[in-house]
Design an enzyme around this catalytic site. Sequence first.
Site, short mmCIF file in Angstrom:
data_model
loop_
_atom_site.label_atom_id
_atom_site.label_comp_id
_atom_site.label_asym_id
_atom_site.label_seq_id
_atom_site.Cartn_x
_atom_site.Cartn_y
_atom_site.Cartn_z
N ASP A 300 0.87 -1.17 0.00
CA ASP A 300 0.00 0.00 0.00
C ASP A 300 0.92 1.23 0.00
O ASP A 300 2.15 1.14 0.01
CB ASP A 300 -0.99 -0.03 1.17
C1 BGC Z 1 -5.26 3.00 0.34
C2 BGC Z 1 -5.50 1.90 -0.66
C3 BGC Z 1 -5.49 2.44 -2.07
C4 BGC Z 1 -4.19 3.21 -2.30
C5 BGC Z 1 -4.08 3.75 -3.70
C6 BGC Z 1 -4.09 3.88 -0.02
O1 BGC Z 1 -4.02 5.00 0.78
O2 BGC Z 1 -5.06 2.43 1.62
O3 BGC Z 1 -6.71 1.23 -0.38
O4 BGC Z 1 -5.63 1.41 -3.00
O5 BGC Z 1 -4.12 4.27 -1.37
O6 BGC Z 1 -4.98 4.77 -3.92
#
Ligand code: BGC
Length: 749
Positions: A300
């Site tokens: 992530d």
């Molecule tokens: C979130 C994810 C997301 C990623 C990309 C992160 O802050 O936890 O769920 O896919 O950002 O946008």
Amino acid sequence: MKNSVFALMVFFFSQSLQSQTPAEKIKVDALVKQMTLKEKVGQMTQVTLAVIAKGGWGNQDGAIDAAALKKAVVDYKVGSVLNTTAHALSVETWNKIIKEIQDEAKNTKLKIPVVYGLDGMHGQTYTLNSTLFPQNIGMAATRNPELAVAMAKVTAKEQRASGVRWNFAPVLDIGRQPLWSRFPETYGEDVYIGKTMGARVIKAYEEDGLKNPTAVASCMKHYLGYSNSRNGKDRTPIYMPEIEMREYYLPQFREAVKAGASTIMINSGEINGEPVHASKYLLTDVLRKELGFQGMIVTDWEDIIRLHDRHNVASTPREAVVMAINAGIDMSMVPSDFSFYDLLIEAVKKKEVPMSRIDDAVKRILALKFKLGLFDNPYPESAAISNFGKPEYQALALDAAHEAMTLLKNKDNVLPLSKNTKVLVAGPSAQSISALNGCWSYTWQGKEEQWYPSDSKTILQTIAEKVGAGNVSTSTGKGFDNALNYDAGKLTAAAENADVIILCIGENAYAESPGNTRDLALPDDQIALVKAAAATGKSVILVLTEGRPRFITGIEPLAKGILMAYWSGKKTAEAVADVLFGDYNPDGRLPFSYPKSSGEIVLYDRKPTEEVREVFNDNISSGYDPLFPFGHGLSYTSFEYSDLKLSDTILSGNAKLTVSIKIRNTGGRDGKHTVELYTRDMYASITPSMKRLRAFQKINLKAGESKLVTFAIDKNDLAFVNAKLKTVTEPGEFEVMIGDKKGKFIYKQ
Ligand code: BGC
């Protein structure tokens, strides 16, 4: 025999989504042999659009900075790009962005296409005019996996029309901590609903074949335990014994792997002091070896560098990279610079990361790109573009919103209202679009209403359309935060000519950490509105637009009707009006226990010791005391259960037990109804739950009609994780519960 052939077919089908064909393997192996270390590490690097957009994060129009693009794709050889800068962009702009990136990739020695990833959690988030559906919490309330499948197919089509083939969805985290700001993204507190919906959605994204312009690669997330933060704040410590992890948090991922998910995203948090991104046990031993996941593992946001600068388990940034890659990470969502690339090259040269691990990661990334057809044609496909924004998607969004609507209270059958009723529509959600859609709606936080489709409607509008402007008044202004909305005096004055007050309250949109809250109690200014409305003596109907249960215990007695609308997407307002005025008979069922207060957060699958409140010499069976229980949801008709029958009193070995029940619509209206089957293990080596949901079926019954509903359960439906962390079914007595009917049977090995 028939069953085993079917099981085998399912196995091969699900494996084929993830694993490679021999021809693809040959291509991947040949390509990896030609690659330099830099090219390999580049593939493992993912940057955000701001890195290559003109003006970086400030970019508003999706224009690409040619020099920055060249630096990322040619110099750093990045394998993937994600995200938007400020907000959603048009299909045309996305197509242009993708074309420019893939053109640049053709300028590299090996011409490896770039895979673009976007979040499409309840519809395609970042494309203007995409169709937004209920958040997962609302989809869980529908108890209708077919709707979830249909919604996923539209999401896939609208994402692929944008030139993007990798969806960072579905969220498989379980909603057992209502404080958590990502609760609305979950399928609620129950394991069975989560794993059933999740697996169906993953298949829906991928089953057409990833080369097909109607499919996208799914990304199950966030592995593992993300939702179980101890203090309820996003990305904060989780303390969880493995027995709990395996019982409640892992099954959704196990099913998703079986369903063929191509990729997985890792939980940014830590479990028992170990950040999941550094956990070789969870990433390699459990995910790869035990669950058999063959797809690609992505981090992530910034989660490798955070091993150093937030979690403080790596004393240097390079050590953080070494930890994560050796634990099993394949791709780093860096995403704002190229530090990961430089550090990983250094680490490999110093032999801190073996080349075999790099090759393994790169092969999985390339395999995904082959599967997605990017080597054949990396550009936006005209067949995909023509699938954007079809009129039938709006009808589907309305179906989904209808079925999400959950009627919590209907005292004296105050609902449905007659269309001649004079209503006052008030409260902060009355003229808000964002409070009906929530997170991941054209922007990350979902709050900026200028990006929503121009035909999005507010609750005030849809009610006025239904009953005529002459029957509707309001004391509110546009937008959730408008000061007018909180003016209780104005509300009281405006109520004078109304028979009924429809008060739209709850939460405005939020996502992730900005959605952290200090208190689940509904804010005081909204409580004051409810009190003022009740003080007028008129009937008060509450419409709750919220992503998680906000406490309403003190004001619940003041309302005659309560409709839980969740954040149900584009057609929320239409669905609310249809239910309030009887054009749709509600059938949603709560996917969580609506708590009374912070001291009453007990989940439906409670243990016997939670069931009993021990008082000296007096044990009271009211330990589970929510305001509205899990599975609650009223209808404008009534259903009667009878003739519960079990095919046997003994279930042996691998046999199936058939459980049937007759359901009759005893009211005066047609209606949909979900029949839920629960079991209870009477005695077990690990304290059993009072009940666990094991199956459900949604049926349609005309007024007066009866149907026989049949379920087949087997020992797997009765299994639990024992003290040795094995999933077992122990012999003994079980209870089966459907509606108000109960039966018993014995399981023998
Ligand atoms: C979130 C994810 C997301 C990623 C990309 C992160 O802050 O936890 O769920 O896919 O950002 O946008």
